[in-house]
Design an enzyme around this catalytic site. Structure first.
Site, PDB file in Angstrom:
ATOM      1  N   CYS A 144       3.899  -3.700  -5.497  1.00 14.68           N
ATOM      2  CA  CYS A 144       3.614  -3.401  -6.914  1.00 14.68           C
ATOM      3  C   CYS A 144       2.510  -4.258  -7.532  1.00 14.68           C
ATOM      4  O   CYS A 144       1.494  -3.720  -7.967  1.00 14.68           O
ATOM      5  CB  CYS A 144       4.893  -3.522  -7.731  1.00 14.68           C
ATOM      6  SG  CYS A 144       6.100  -2.258  -7.302  1.00 14.68           S
ATOM      7  N   LYS A 176      -1.341  -3.798  -6.452  1.00 15.94           N
ATOM      8  CA  LYS A 176      -1.939  -2.489  -6.780  1.00 15.94           C
ATOM      9  C   LYS A 176      -1.903  -2.220  -8.284  1.00 15.94           C
ATOM     10  O   LYS A 176      -2.801  -1.590  -8.831  1.00 15.94           O
ATOM     11  CB  LYS A 176      -1.262  -1.366  -5.992  1.00 15.94           C
ATOM     12  CG  LYS A 176       0.043  -0.868  -6.548  1.00 15.94           C
ATOM     13  CD  LYS A 176       0.499   0.418  -5.865  1.00 15.94           C
ATOM     14  CE  LYS A 176       1.912   0.805  -6.254  1.00 15.94           C
ATOM     15  NZ  LYS A 176       2.113   1.138  -7.654  1.00 15.94           N
ATOM     16  N   GLY A 223       2.575 -10.832  -3.732  1.00 13.75           N
ATOM     17  CA  GLY A 223       2.323  -9.714  -2.809  1.00 13.75           C
ATOM     18  C   GLY A 223       3.230  -8.566  -3.204  1.00 13.75           C
ATOM     19  O   GLY A 223       3.557  -8.400  -4.376  1.00 13.75           O
ATOM     20  N   PHE A 257       9.499 -16.977 -12.970  1.00 15.71           N
ATOM     21  CA  PHE A 257       8.119 -16.662 -12.578  1.00 15.71           C
ATOM     22  C   PHE A 257       7.155 -17.823 -12.771  1.00 15.71           C
ATOM     23  O   PHE A 257       5.975 -17.622 -13.023  1.00 15.71           O
ATOM     24  CB  PHE A 257       7.614 -15.421 -13.336  1.00 15.71           C
ATOM     25  CG  PHE A 257       7.858 -14.186 -12.530  1.00 15.71           C
ATOM     26  CD1 PHE A 257       9.100 -13.576 -12.537  1.00 15.71           C
ATOM     27  CD2 PHE A 257       6.870 -13.658 -11.726  1.00 15.71           C
ATOM     28  CE1 PHE A 257       9.351 -12.471 -11.758  1.00 15.71           C
ATOM     29  CE2 PHE A 257       7.097 -12.544 -10.939  1.00 15.71           C
ATOM     30  CZ  PHE A 257       8.344 -11.954 -10.969  1.00 15.71           C
ATOM     31  N   GLY A 299       2.882 -20.780  -5.246  1.00 13.73           N
ATOM     32  CA  GLY A 299       3.133 -20.402  -3.853  1.00 13.73           C
ATOM     33  C   GLY A 299       1.866 -19.938  -3.168  1.00 13.73           C
ATOM     34  O   GLY A 299       0.779 -20.456  -3.448  1.00 13.73           O
TER      35      GLY A 299
HETATM   36  N1  NAD Z   1       9.204  -0.762  -4.838  1.00 16.01           N
HETATM   37  C1  NAD Z   1       9.382  -1.296  -6.033  1.00 16.01           C
HETATM   38  O1  NAD Z   1       9.892  -2.405  -6.179  1.00 16.01           O
HETATM   39  C2  NAD Z   1       8.975  -0.521  -7.273  1.00 16.01           C
HETATM   40  C3  NAD Z   1       9.450  -0.941  -8.516  1.00 16.01           C
HETATM   41  C4  NAD Z   1       9.076  -0.223  -9.641  1.00 16.01           C
HETATM   42  C5  NAD Z   1       8.226   0.863  -9.529  1.00 16.01           C
HETATM   43  N2  NAD Z   1       7.753   1.225  -8.306  1.00 16.01           N
HETATM   44  C6  NAD Z   1       6.898   2.417  -8.222  1.00 16.01           C
HETATM   45  O2  NAD Z   1       7.693   3.505  -7.771  1.00 16.01           O
HETATM   46  C7  NAD Z   1       6.927   4.395  -6.943  1.00 16.01           C
HETATM   47  C8  NAD Z   1       7.583   4.537  -5.585  1.00 16.01           C
HETATM   48  O3  NAD Z   1       7.604   3.271  -4.952  1.00 16.01           O
HETATM   49  P1  NAD Z   1       8.474   2.994  -3.640  1.00 16.01           P
HETATM   50  O4  NAD Z   1       8.370   1.547  -3.372  1.00 16.01           O
HETATM   51  O5  NAD Z   1       9.815   3.616  -3.775  1.00 16.01           O
HETATM   52  O6  NAD Z   1       7.627   3.826  -2.552  1.00 16.01           O
HETATM   53  P2  NAD Z   1       8.065   4.223  -1.081  1.00 16.01           P
HETATM   54  O7  NAD Z   1       6.816   4.359  -0.314  1.00 16.01           O
HETATM   55  O8  NAD Z   1       9.135   3.295  -0.602  1.00 16.01           O
HETATM   56  O9  NAD Z   1       8.756   5.667  -1.260  1.00 16.01           O
HETATM   57  C9  NAD Z   1       8.082   6.830  -1.546  1.00 16.01           C
HETATM   58  C10 NAD Z   1       8.759   7.997  -0.820  1.00 16.01           C
HETATM   59  O10 NAD Z   1       8.150   9.217  -1.229  1.00 16.01           O
HETATM   60  C11 NAD Z   1       8.127  10.096  -0.093  1.00 16.01           C
HETATM   61  N3  NAD Z   1       7.185  11.177  -0.329  1.00 16.01           N
HETATM   62  C12 NAD Z   1       5.810  11.171  -0.239  1.00 16.01           C
HETATM   63  N4  NAD Z   1       5.332  12.388  -0.551  1.00 16.01           N
HETATM   64  C13 NAD Z   1       6.388  13.183  -0.838  1.00 16.01           C
HETATM   65  C14 NAD Z   1       6.539  14.538  -1.237  1.00 16.01           C
HETATM   66  N5  NAD Z   1       5.481  15.323  -1.406  1.00 16.01           N
HETATM   67  N6  NAD Z   1       7.775  15.015  -1.442  1.00 16.01           N
HETATM   68  C15 NAD Z   1       8.868  14.223  -1.285  1.00 16.01           C
HETATM   69  N7  NAD Z   1       8.787  12.919  -0.911  1.00 16.01           N
HETATM   70  C16 NAD Z   1       7.573  12.415  -0.698  1.00 16.01           C
HETATM   71  C17 NAD Z   1       7.782   9.155   1.044  1.00 16.01           C
HETATM   72  O11 NAD Z   1       8.112   9.735   2.298  1.00 16.01           O
HETATM   73  C18 NAD Z   1       8.642   7.939   0.703  1.00 16.01           C
HETATM   74  O12 NAD Z   1       9.927   8.034   1.270  1.00 16.01           O
HETATM   75  C19 NAD Z   1       5.522   3.784  -6.910  1.00 16.01           C
HETATM   76  O13 NAD Z   1       4.748   4.355  -7.930  1.00 16.01           O
HETATM   77  C20 NAD Z   1       5.775   2.318  -7.218  1.00 16.01           C
HETATM   78  O14 NAD Z   1       4.645   1.694  -7.787  1.00 16.01           O
HETATM   79  C21 NAD Z   1       8.125   0.573  -7.177  1.00 16.01           C
END
Ligand code: NAD
Length: 436
Positions: free
Chosen positions: A261, A264, A258, A250, A254
């Site tokens: 995560c 926000k 973005g 890290f 760059g």
């Molecule tokens: N993406 C990452 O790298 C990452 C890493 C760690 C933590 N997080 C956290 O994890 C959480 C999810 O992130 P993500 O990237 O997987 O999001 P994402 O948008 O890829 O997935 C969320 C899913 O939830 C579904 N959804 C929405 N409302 C729903 C409901 N009422 N019932 C069932 N499904 C529903 C959506 O259709 C979607 O498929 C967030 O809080 C994020 O901050 C993400």
């Protein structure tokens, strides 16, 4: 163990698949019918290295199921994971409508003891809110646990299967035992499962992401200083990274952080701090630096073209917010595209995995090239926005022959300065001398 995962996005699909891989019976629920149909039919919905093989194996072995029916999914499940979106609300706080909406629904349908696990990134106090939302409608016994997820997109399967640590926030002995059993196969090498209270677990996730974002913004400032003081950020990075207290990771400057995560989560932690009347000064600076960094390369491009980008065409390599993912949420490339188009330029882009997602978002705002070299046709210069491996040792003769100007603007410091000098390119990167 029977498990339900609510939300089948980047986190939910990896979580569900990896828990199935260790022998659990997992049902993933999503409200997106199209997504559930595809997954049920063996079609993976995200690009994540190594995931498809595991997904197909567990689907075939019938340990992994997909449905839109929440009641059916949770009926026999002992543990219910919430992997739902927590996007930024208008004031920067995490919007909990998805999490609390599902908690509300769960209260109406759970009939026996369940552990409801928050895997979404949520502000301190959310476990208590989830508890109240369920308890409002339910007489059944249940526990709410905070289990933030630390996987990195691009290496998500590896991170999930061999986590550095697992954080579990709960004060319930019963939930603690179930979570220990579930995670035991993932921590056989001795990496810790760290138990704590819910609020500390919730804050741990925000603290981790904010610290990493701060590291990036710090290096972007060092890079700016390197340019002004005639130093080379690559050398400084190597010089400080070999100190164990700092670490090598890290430290790459760059075009800003973005992804779904960091932006926000940093914003949400600042908002949480403001809510308790605490001014989180470092994180405000981290965000400001990042805003400025997103368009820093554009200012170099404008200088090169005498402030006139009208009618110019740019080849853009890389759209995903980082390599090995198709995720374009808050990708720096999108900010650069926007700025270039506003200046009257056109963009021909190539990305190995993220083209479809960008097409859905931007339509014909830009051109989409079939290969990295096809993107160069009639372009005035090349811009690099994502450090995909295949961009690291390109055919420079081809690049030189295709571009109108032998100019490369590299937001990821992929190339050696001496080599670029030898090849006769104008080459601008971040925190290093411009090769002219
Ligand atoms: N993406 C990452 O790298 C990452 C890493 C760690 C933590 N997080 C956290 O994890 C959480 C999810 O992130 P993500 O990237 O997987 O999001 P994402 O948008 O890829 O997935 C969320 C899913 O939830 C579904 N959804 C929405 N409302 C729903 C409901 N009422 N019932 C069932 N499904 C529903 C959506 O259709 C979607 O498929 C967030 O809080 C994020 O901050 C993400």
């Amino acid at each position: 163990m029977k498990i339900a995962v609510v939300g089948t996005g980047y986190v939910g699909l990896v979580t569900g698949t990896c828990f199935a891989e260790t022998g659990n019976d997992v049902t993933c629920v999503d409200i997106d019918v199209n997504k559930v149909n595809k997954l049920t039919n063996g079609e993976i919905t995200i690009y994540e290295p190594g995931l498809e093989k595991l997904f197909l194996r567990n689907l075939k072995e019938e340990r992994l199921h997909f449905t839109t029916d929440l009641s059916a999914a949770i009926k026999d499940a002992v543990i219910i994971f919430l992997a739902l979106p927590t996007p930024p609300g208008e004031d920067g706080s995490a919007d909990l409508k998805y999490v609390l909406g599902v908690a509300d629904d769960l209260g109406k349908i759970i009939k026996n003891y369940k552990v409801i696990v928050d895997k979404s990134t949520v502000p301190v106090g959310t476990a208590e809110k989830v508890h109240s939302a369920i308890a409002k409608n339910s007489k059944s016994d249940f526990d709410v646990v905070s289990n933030p997820e630390f996987l990195r997109e691009g290496v998500a399967v590896e991170d999930f299967m061999k986590p550095d640590r697992v954080v579990v926030g709960t004060n319930s002995e019963k939930a603690r035992k179930l979570m220990s059993d579930l995670y035991a196969p993932f921590v056989r090498q001795g990496n810790p499962v760290i138990f704590m209270d819910e609020r500390s677990a919730e804050l741990t996730k925000y603290a981790a992401n904010s610290f990493l974002a701060a590291k990036i913004s710090f290096m972007n400032e060092i890079a700016r200083l390197c340019e002004l003081l005639d130093a080379d950020v690559d050398m400084v990075r190597r010089g400080i990274g070999s100190d164990d207290r700092i670490g090598k990771r890290f430290l790459f400057p760059g075009i800003g952080y973005g992804g779904s995560c960091f932006p926000k989560d940093v914003q949400a932690l600042v908002k949480s701090a403001n809510d308790v009347k605490y001014d989180f000064k470092i994180l405000n600076a981290v965000m400001n630096i990042n805003e400025g960094q997103k368009l820093y390369l554009i200012s170099g491009i404008k200088k090169y073209f005498n402030n006139d980008l009208k009618g110019k065409k740019f080849a853009l390599w890389g759209l995903a917010f980082k390599p090995n993912t198709d995720d374009i949420r808050e990708a720096p490339s999108l900010y650069m595209i926007d700025a270039l188009v506003k200046e009257g330029a056109t963009v021909s882009a190539f990305d190995p995995e993220a083209m479809n997602n960008v097409k859905k978002l931007l339509g014909d705002k830009i051109e989409y090239a079939e290969s990295q070299y096809m993107a160069l046709a009639n372009a005035d210069a090349l811009i690099i926005a994502t450090e995909w491996n295949e961009f690291r040792t390109p055919d420079f003769a081809k690049i030189a022959a295709s571009l109108k100007n032998k100019a490369i603007f590299d937001g990821r410091n992929l190339f050696d300065l001496a080599a670029m000098r030898e090849l006769g390119f104008y080459y601008q990167s971040i925190g290093r001398a411009i090769v002219k």
